[in-house]
Design an enzyme around this catalytic site. Structure first.
Site, short mmCIF file in Angstrom:
data_model
loop_
_atom_site.label_atom_id
_atom_site.label_comp_id
_atom_site.label_asym_id
_atom_site.label_seq_id
_atom_site.Cartn_x
_atom_site.Cartn_y
_atom_site.Cartn_z
N ALA A 5 0.87 -1.18 0.00
CA ALA A 5 0.00 0.00 0.00
C ALA A 5 0.91 1.23 0.00
CB ALA A 5 -0.92 -0.04 1.21
N VAL A 6 0.34 2.41 0.15
CA VAL A 6 1.12 3.65 -0.01
C VAL A 6 2.38 3.69 0.85
CG1 VAL A 6 0.97 6.15 0.17
CG2 VAL A 6 -1.00 4.86 -0.57
N MET A 7 2.24 3.39 2.15
CA MET A 7 3.40 3.48 3.05
C MET A 7 4.47 2.47 2.65
SD MET A 7 3.20 5.88 5.33
CE MET A 7 4.13 5.52 6.82
N GLY A 8 4.05 1.24 2.35
CA GLY A 8 5.00 0.19 1.96
C GLY A 8 5.77 0.61 0.72
N SER A 53 5.97 7.00 11.56
CA SER A 53 5.10 8.16 11.31
C SER A 53 5.71 9.05 10.23
CB SER A 53 4.92 8.99 12.57
OG SER A 53 4.26 10.21 12.25
N GLY A 54 4.88 9.81 9.60
CA GLY A 54 5.37 10.76 8.62
C GLY A 54 4.52 10.76 7.37
N GLY A 55 3.55 9.83 7.35
CA GLY A 55 2.67 9.77 6.19
C GLY A 55 3.48 9.40 4.96
N LYS A 88 4.57 4.96 19.42
CA LYS A 88 3.87 5.44 18.22
C LYS A 88 2.41 5.79 18.55
CE LYS A 88 2.75 6.42 14.01
NZ LYS A 88 1.71 5.71 13.37
N HIS A 137 2.39 9.02 20.29
CA HIS A 137 2.62 10.01 19.23
C HIS A 137 1.31 10.33 18.51
CE1 HIS A 137 2.98 10.73 14.91
NE2 HIS A 137 4.07 11.41 15.14
N ASN A 138 0.57 9.30 18.14
CA ASN A 138 -0.67 9.54 17.40
C ASN A 138 -1.70 10.26 18.27
OD1 ASN A 138 0.66 7.96 15.51
ND2 ASN A 138 -1.23 7.04 14.80
N GLU A 152 -0.78 13.72 18.31
CA GLU A 152 -1.13 14.29 16.99
C GLU A 152 -2.61 14.71 16.97
OE1 GLU A 152 0.23 11.90 13.60
OE2 GLU A 152 -1.74 12.19 12.72
P1 2AM Z 1 -3.78 -6.37 -0.78
O1 2AM Z 1 -3.19 -5.41 -1.76
O2 2AM Z 1 -3.71 -7.78 -1.27
O3 2AM Z 1 -5.16 -5.99 -0.32
C1 2AM Z 1 -2.99 -2.49 3.12
O4 2AM Z 1 -4.31 -2.91 3.12
C2 2AM Z 1 -2.04 -3.62 2.76
O5 2AM Z 1 -2.30 -4.75 3.61
C3 2AM Z 1 -2.21 -4.11 1.33
O6 2AM Z 1 -0.92 -4.38 0.85
C4 2AM Z 1 -3.02 -5.38 1.51
O7 2AM Z 1 -2.85 -6.34 0.52
C5 2AM Z 1 -2.46 -5.89 2.81
N1 2AM Z 1 -3.34 -6.85 3.47
C6 2AM Z 1 -4.53 -6.61 4.05
N2 2AM Z 1 -5.03 -7.73 4.60
C7 2AM Z 1 -4.14 -8.71 4.35
C8 2AM Z 1 -4.08 -10.09 4.66
N3 2AM Z 1 -5.06 -10.68 5.37
N4 2AM Z 1 -3.02 -10.79 4.22
C9 2AM Z 1 -2.02 -10.19 3.54
N5 2AM Z 1 -2.01 -8.90 3.22
C10 2AM Z 1 -3.05 -8.15 3.62
#
Ligand code: 2AM
Length: 469
Positions: free
Chosen positions: A12-15, A129-131, A178, A181-182, A185
């Protein structure tokens, strides 16, 4: 085949931004996401040309990692983390390290540290943190858990070059930090929102004037990310030249870490009143239909106050600053309470430095907090530090004028008012709790201690019969 220095599960975005950040700093990163399409799109899109290896199965992912392996997990907090760990752990070998960079609850992290340790693995619960922006260019990272892993992961976690990542402590202490921190925030956002509300309604300032005020504040004691983005927000206009902010529906959302902080404060018996008010203020804002019904029924009484000059803007500044001090004082009190409850040895001055850059609450003010804890590492409360005591004393008259005016015109300032109530309670030699104790003794024979006897001696009175003890 073992080519990646580190792995990332969850794109997702953060990853994604953390992966790009690590790749920028010379690390080769293997990535895996439950839904493969996201991996493909990332590898061929934002990560094209970077040292990022896309993988389609968890086995392929693990096979790509240099040993001992380092895996960062950035998925939705809660069950998703356990689901990922269940698939990952059987594929790992002794000495491998898993870092959970999501917003996990600290108790889950404490449990996972034990579970992985039992299998010869290391678990690090790292609050980040940091968005989006922070993740890409240098977030604030609060790692805790299995300390043996720290020398191994220090390099990559600190690679953004700022000092905003350092070891916090054992168990779930990284995620606890954290969470606090939140909470802080939430409080910082609420104290700014109250300033905006007062300027807009009580002083009748327009967005441009308010943007100017926040811009000036951002150059002084209140120099912080949130104050500066508030100035940007107030200054933003839409395609018709109208302030964008005025079009935004006034019902606030939340994801729950502020709530967790308040729950923990209740569990540990420590006041986190300003953050609690900030969480509840969002809740009340979201009851928009009920607010409209009530306004129709009993009237909506906010009046614009006349006769308040430019000095009132300075008063609002002081109310905001003083409330912010109280909020941080409460936040650090809670960290101290958690440290004694869970047996953590936390360095509060260092924690303030972790928040100094990279994160949403970053502010110049955090240096003053570090200085206070350097002066006295076991400081029970920031209010007991001379610098903050003097700052509160100086801000107090304006702070009181703001709360009094708000009460008189009917404008809610829950954060300023509760911070003031805490400040006034905290420095009271006498509170009305003697009456509370008497009531408890009256109806439940809970007993009480006496002002004229040593602590620890308990008395009971038969309240229906005068002259008896
Ligand atoms: P996805 O793209 O397959 O939905 C934020 O939701 C992140 O968490 C995404 O990368 C999402 O994967 C992952 N995610 C959410 N639930 C999950 C689960 N049960 N197993 C593995 N990844 C998960």
């Amino acid at each position: 085949m073992e080519t990646a220095d580190i792995g990332m599960i969850g794109l997702a975005v953060m990853g994604q931004n953390l992966v790009l950040n690590m790749a920028d700093h010379g690390y080769t990163v293997a990535v895996y996401n439950r839904t493969t399409r996201r991996t493909t799109e990332f590898v061929n899109g934002p990560a094209a040309g970077a040292a990022v290896i896309g993988t389609e199965t968890i086995e392929e992912f693990v096979g790509r990692l240099k040993r001992p392996r380092q895996v960062v997990v950035m998925v939705k907090a809660g069950r998703a983390v356990d689901a990922v760990l269940a698939g990952l752990i059987p594929l790992l070998d002794e000495g491998d390290i898993v870092i959970d960079g999501g917003n996990s609850h600290f108790e889950d992290s404490a449990r996972r540290v034990k579970e992985l340790r039992d299998r010869g693995l290391s678990f690090v619960g790292a609050g980040i943190s940091g968005g989006e922006e922070g993740a890409r260019n240098g977030p604030s990272i609060m790692p805790g858990g299995d300390e043996a892993a720290w020398p191994e992961v220090k390099g990559v976690l600190q690679s953004n070059g700022t000092p905003c990542c350092d070891w916090v402590g054992p168990d779930g202490s990284g995620h606890y930090t954290k969470m606090v921190h939140n909470g802080i925030e939430y409080g910082d956002m609420q104290v700014i929102a109250e300033a905006y509300h007062l300027m807009r309604v009580v002083l009748g300032m327009d967005c441009e004037q308010m943007a100017g005020a926040f811009r000036t504040w951002g150059e002084g004691l209140l120099d912080s990310y949130l104050v500066n983005i508030t100035a940007d927000i107030l200054g933003h206009v839409d395609e018709n030249g109208e302030p964008t902010l005025e079009r935004i529906l006034d019902a606030a959302g939340q994801k729950g870490t502020g709530k967790w902080a308040v729950i923990s404060s209740l569990d540990l018996g420590y006041p986190l009143t300003l953050v609690a008010e900030a969480v509840y203020a969002r809740v009340v804002s979201s009851l928009r239909d009920q607010r409209f019904e009530a306004a129709e029924l009993v009237g909506s009484g906010v009046k614009r106050a006349d006769g308040l000059g430019a000095g009132f803007v300075d008063d609002i500044h002081d109310a905001l600053y003083a409330s912010k001090i109280v909020s941080y004082a409460q936040g650090f009190m809670l960290l101290g309470a958690a440290a004694s409850e869970y047996g953590w040895n936390l360095d509060y001055g260092r924690i303030a430095q972790l928040w100094r850059e990279g994160c949403i609450i970053k502010a110049a003010f955090l240096d003053d907090i570090t200085a206070a804890f350097r002066r006295r590492p076991d400081l029970p409360n920031l209010i007991l530090d001379r610098f903050f005591a003097e700052a509160l004393d100086k801000a107090e008259p304006g702070w009181r004028r703001v709360v009094a005016t708000a009460v008189q015109v009917g404008l809610p300032v829950p954060a300023y008012a509760s911070a003031l109530a805490f400040y006034d309670s905290y420095r009271s030699k006498r509170l009305p709790a003697n009456l509370i104790q008497a009531q408890r003794d009256y109806f439940g024979a809970h007993t009480y201690e006496r002002v004229d006897r040593p602590r620890g001696e308990f008395f009971h009175t038969d309240w229906t019969r005068p002259g008896t003890d």
